[in-house]
Design an enzyme around this catalytic site. Sequence first.
Site, PDB file in Angstrom:
ATOM      1  N   CYS A  10      -0.722  -0.157  -1.461  1.00  0.00           N
ATOM      2  CA  CYS A  10      -0.154   1.183  -1.618  1.00  0.00           C
ATOM      3  C   CYS A  10      -0.751   2.144  -0.591  1.00  0.00           C
ATOM      4  O   CYS A  10      -1.710   1.816   0.111  1.00  0.00           O
ATOM      5  CB  CYS A  10      -0.398   1.699  -3.034  1.00  0.00           C
ATOM      6  SG  CYS A  10      -2.146   1.910  -3.430  1.00  0.00           S
ATOM      7  N   CYS A  13      -4.412   2.802  -1.152  1.00  0.00           N
ATOM      8  CA  CYS A  13      -5.230   1.646  -0.745  1.00  0.00           C
ATOM      9  C   CYS A  13      -5.454   1.666   0.770  1.00  0.00           C
ATOM     10  O   CYS A  13      -6.566   1.417   1.241  1.00  0.00           O
ATOM     11  CB  CYS A  13      -4.547   0.339  -1.153  1.00  0.00           C
ATOM     12  SG  CYS A  13      -4.219   0.204  -2.919  1.00  0.00           S
TER      13      CYS A  13
END
Length: 77
Positions: A10, A13
């Site tokens: 994501c 992340c």
Amino acid sequence: MNLKVIGTGCEDCDRLYENTKQAIAQLGIDAELEKVEDLMEIVKLGVMTAPSLMKDGKLIISGQVVSTDKIVKLLQK
């Protein structure tokens, strides 16, 4: 030092990965940085929230994106 940024790829992340990379560069340390995105591997590591950061097998950040400065402080411990 072995560092693992854990998450499913994501945006948060990716940001934690970049902040960690910058922290390593600021400190000038020899560290192996790995991105763990495989769900089975994440489960094996026992991580339940993303993004997370592991240092030498210990969870030091869980479920949040933190600044490069904070990562620097955590890596210096």
